[in-house]
Design an enzyme around this catalytic site. Structure first.
Site, mmCIF file in Angstrom:
data_model
loop_
_atom_site.group_PDB
_atom_site.id
_atom_site.type_symbol
_atom_site.label_atom_id
_atom_site.label_comp_id
_atom_site.label_asym_id
_atom_site.label_seq_id
_atom_site.Cartn_x
_atom_site.Cartn_y
_atom_site.Cartn_z
ATOM 1 C CE1 TYR A 179 -33.833 -95.994 23.507
ATOM 2 C CE2 TYR A 179 -34.126 -93.700 24.121
ATOM 3 C CZ TYR A 179 -34.292 -94.720 23.210
ATOM 4 O OH TYR A 179 -34.893 -94.460 22.006
ATOM 5 C CG HIS A 213 -39.306 -98.139 22.044
ATOM 6 N ND1 HIS A 213 -38.476 -97.943 23.117
ATOM 7 C CD2 HIS A 213 -38.583 -97.774 20.961
ATOM 8 C CE1 HIS A 213 -37.310 -97.486 22.688
ATOM 9 N NE2 HIS A 213 -37.350 -97.370 21.391
ATOM 10 C CB SER A 237 -30.974 -92.459 13.849
ATOM 11 O OG SER A 237 -31.009 -93.270 15.008
ATOM 12 N N PRO A 238 -31.366 -88.772 13.105
ATOM 13 C CG PRO A 238 -31.555 -86.600 13.948
ATOM 14 C CD PRO A 238 -31.604 -88.039 14.370
ATOM 15 N N GLY A 242 -24.769 -90.164 13.447
ATOM 16 C CA GLY A 242 -23.597 -89.292 13.493
ATOM 17 C C GLY A 242 -22.825 -89.295 12.184
ATOM 18 C CG PHE A 243 -21.737 -91.940 8.177
ATOM 19 C CD1 PHE A 243 -20.560 -92.647 8.383
ATOM 20 C CD2 PHE A 243 -21.984 -91.417 6.924
ATOM 21 C CE1 PHE A 243 -19.651 -92.826 7.337
ATOM 22 C CE2 PHE A 243 -21.096 -91.590 5.874
ATOM 23 C CZ PHE A 243 -19.924 -92.308 6.090
ATOM 24 C CB SER A 284 -21.416 -85.120 11.835
ATOM 25 O OG SER A 284 -20.528 -86.194 12.108
HETATM 26 N N1 LIG Z 1 -37.638 -94.712 18.557
HETATM 27 C C1 LIG Z 1 -36.577 -95.442 18.398
HETATM 28 O O1 LIG Z 1 -36.642 -96.649 18.211
HETATM 29 C C2 LIG Z 1 -35.228 -94.776 18.455
HETATM 30 C C3 LIG Z 1 -34.085 -95.434 17.967
HETATM 31 C C4 LIG Z 1 -32.851 -94.752 18.015
HETATM 32 C C5 LIG Z 1 -32.783 -93.478 18.549
HETATM 33 N N2 LIG Z 1 -33.908 -92.879 19.043
HETATM 34 C C6 LIG Z 1 -33.876 -91.518 19.614
HETATM 35 O O2 LIG Z 1 -33.283 -90.644 18.657
HETATM 36 C C7 LIG Z 1 -32.204 -89.927 19.246
HETATM 37 C C8 LIG Z 1 -31.143 -89.609 18.198
HETATM 38 O O3 LIG Z 1 -30.730 -90.774 17.511
HETATM 39 P P1 LIG Z 1 -29.251 -91.342 17.573
HETATM 40 O O4 LIG Z 1 -28.547 -90.790 18.765
HETATM 41 O O5 LIG Z 1 -29.358 -92.805 17.400
HETATM 42 O O6 LIG Z 1 -28.593 -90.817 16.220
HETATM 43 P P2 LIG Z 1 -28.123 -89.390 15.675
HETATM 44 O O7 LIG Z 1 -28.760 -88.306 16.426
HETATM 45 O O8 LIG Z 1 -28.294 -89.488 14.204
HETATM 46 O O9 LIG Z 1 -26.558 -89.444 15.953
HETATM 47 C C9 LIG Z 1 -26.004 -89.355 17.220
HETATM 48 C C10 LIG Z 1 -24.497 -89.382 17.062
HETATM 49 O O10 LIG Z 1 -24.109 -88.258 16.303
HETATM 50 C C11 LIG Z 1 -23.052 -87.557 16.909
HETATM 51 N N3 LIG Z 1 -23.353 -86.127 16.685
HETATM 52 C C12 LIG Z 1 -24.449 -85.440 17.057
HETATM 53 N N4 LIG Z 1 -24.379 -84.163 16.635
HETATM 54 C C13 LIG Z 1 -23.205 -84.051 15.974
HETATM 55 C C14 LIG Z 1 -22.558 -82.994 15.320
HETATM 56 N N5 LIG Z 1 -23.102 -81.782 15.250
HETATM 57 N N6 LIG Z 1 -21.330 -83.233 14.744
HETATM 58 C C15 LIG Z 1 -20.759 -84.445 14.822
HETATM 59 N N7 LIG Z 1 -21.335 -85.496 15.436
HETATM 60 C C16 LIG Z 1 -22.547 -85.299 16.006
HETATM 61 C C17 LIG Z 1 -23.097 -87.944 18.366
HETATM 62 O O11 LIG Z 1 -21.782 -88.021 18.870
HETATM 63 P P3 LIG Z 1 -21.311 -87.196 20.170
HETATM 64 O O12 LIG Z 1 -22.129 -87.691 21.305
HETATM 65 O O13 LIG Z 1 -19.868 -87.572 20.253
HETATM 66 O O14 LIG Z 1 -21.551 -85.764 19.815
HETATM 67 C C18 LIG Z 1 -23.720 -89.330 18.340
HETATM 68 O O15 LIG Z 1 -22.727 -90.299 18.268
HETATM 69 C C19 LIG Z 1 -31.722 -90.857 20.372
HETATM 70 O O16 LIG Z 1 -31.021 -90.151 21.361
HETATM 71 C C20 LIG Z 1 -33.030 -91.430 20.875
HETATM 72 O O17 LIG Z 1 -33.615 -90.543 21.811
HETATM 73 C C21 LIG Z 1 -35.114 -93.515 18.990
#
Ligand SMILES: NC(=O)c1ccc[n+]([C@@H]2O[C@H](COP(=O)([O-])OP(=O)(O)OC[C@H]3O[C@@H](n4cnc5c(N)ncnc54)[C@H](OP(=O)(O)O)[C@@H]3O)[C@@H](O)[C@H]2O)c1
Length: 333
Positions: free
Chosen positions: A56, A132, A210-211, A215-216, A218
């Site tokens: 990352y 990974h 990406s739960p 971000g979608f 939200s």
């Molecule tokens: N193992 C893998 O291959 C893999 C792949 C992808 C991700 N990951 C891990 O999973 C973590 C989370 O996944 P992700 O960041 O891709 O997706 P995510 O958690 O589904 O979404 C993150 C996005 O949501 C927004 N957000 C978060 N909380 C919010 C809320 N309460 N209201 C409105 N918007 C909100 C954030 O924007 P703001 O920053 O503007 O709040 C950000 O843009 C990553 O940080 C990473 O550590 C792992």
């Protein structure tokens, strides 16, 4: 925050903090001082589970995120669990926003990775070390055997695998006990629910990445949302196109209506739904915003009964939704 157990003994907060987006895939890296403050705030709120990965970063600083997390958590090291990942690199010949991934889990490569991660994370051990992506050129048993050695040496205490299916989980676990898998999981991407029986049988946790469907879910994004070209993967994710925003209005309404019933935001309902579904599911939403840290953490206090979860499942099955981002292309070494 309430705690959960991954595997047999890894105690983590019911919601973890995904740190990736602070450095990678969500635009240019955020300000380092602000992110260190955000991570301190997360510890104050009760997050004790932080997720990063060797890859990352940016072209200029490929390990930006591990360095940031290592710096921010140094003073809290004995209070928190740090998860990081090994086993892929980016295809440097491609300059697209979403560069292909090249898996490489040869034992000598893993050895080099773990030393680099320990150094950048300012620690003498990693609490959860994930493969990974599976490398089709290296049998998973060989990777598991390196993990067993790293556990014996005290460099890692637990291990896991990301984006894996049943056969790989079983084979890996037969060599060295797997603590958790980390797979994509959200209301828009439920394919891995089919793994629940095997996770229960083998006592393996499910860390949901990406739960919020990036971000979608939200409900804070619409057809006018702008994403930085070249660095923000959302600029090429199918759920954020203006057609998809229109297509997903029914889904967002479902979340808003459920939120009204529970006094919660759509993001909180999305997280509470998976937390309530199984005791071994731990979402790791990412954010750069302090208020959202608290909002996401509080989803662990929203209790949905089994019948409420089932009725949400049914509603999701009957709700039309657009495609959702399904991951970066993988190419062979
Ligand atoms: N193992 C893998 O291959 C893999 C792949 C992808 C991700 N990951 C891990 O999973 C973590 C989370 O996944 P992700 O960041 O891709 O997706 P995510 O958690 O589904 O979404 C993150 C996005 O949501 C927004 N957000 C978060 N909380 C919010 C809320 N309460 N209201 C409105 N918007 C909100 C954030 O924007 P703001 O920053 O503007 O709040 C950000 O843009 C990553 O940080 C990473 O550590 C792992």
């Amino acid at each position: 925050m309430k705690n959960r157990i991954l595997g047999t003994d890894l105690q983590v907060s019911a919601v973890g903090l995904g740190c990736m987006g602070m450095s990678h895939a969500y635009g240019s890296p955020a300000d380092e001082k602000e992110m260190c403050n955000l991570i301190s705030k997360a510890v104050d709120i009760g997050y004790n589970f932080f997720d990063t990965a060797e890859i990352y970063g940016t072209l200029a600083d490929p390990h930006h995120n591990e360095k940031l997390v290592g710096k921010a958590l140094k003073q809290y090291r004995n209070k928190v669990k740090i998860a990081t990942k090994f086993g892929i690199k980016f295809d440097e010949s491609n300059k697209n926003v979403n560069r292909a991934l090249i898996p490489d889990s040869r034992p000598e490569v893993i050895r080099k990775s773990v030393e680099g991660s320990l150094k950048r994370l300012n620690t003498d051990h990693i609490d959860l070390y994930y493969l990974h992506r599976v490398d089709q050129n290296v049998p998973i048993e060989e990777v598991a055997s390196v993990m067993a050695d790293l556990i014996k040496e005290g460099k890692i205490t637990h291990w896991g695998l990301s984006e894996v299916k049943e056969d790989t989980i079983r084979r890996a676990n037969s060599v060295c006990k797997v603590t958790a898998i980390q797979n994509r999981y959200s209301m828009m991407y439920r394919d891995y629910e089919s793994l629940f029986p095997v996770l229960e049988e083998l006592q393996i946790g499910f860390v949901a990445f990406s739960p919020l469907a990036n971000g979608f879910l939200s409900g804070k994004y619409n057809e006018n949302s702008k994403f930085e070209k070249g660095t923000d993967y959302r600029s090429v994710m199918p759920q954020f196109t203006s057609e998809a925003v229109k297509e997903n209005q029914e889904l967002l309404k479902l979340l808003t209506d459920l939120g009204k019933e529970k006094g919660a935001t759509p993001a909180q309902i999305s997280l509470a739904w998976m937390i309530s579904k199984k005791p071994y599911i731990v979402p790791i939403p990412g954010t750069r915003k302090p208020d959202r840290l608290k909002e996401n953490a509080e989803s662990a206090n929203i209790e949905l009964s089994e019948s409420e979860v089932l009725s949400i499942d049914k509603a999701l099955e009957n709700t039309h939704m657009s495609q959702v981002f399904g991951g970066t292309k993988i190419i062979k070494r």
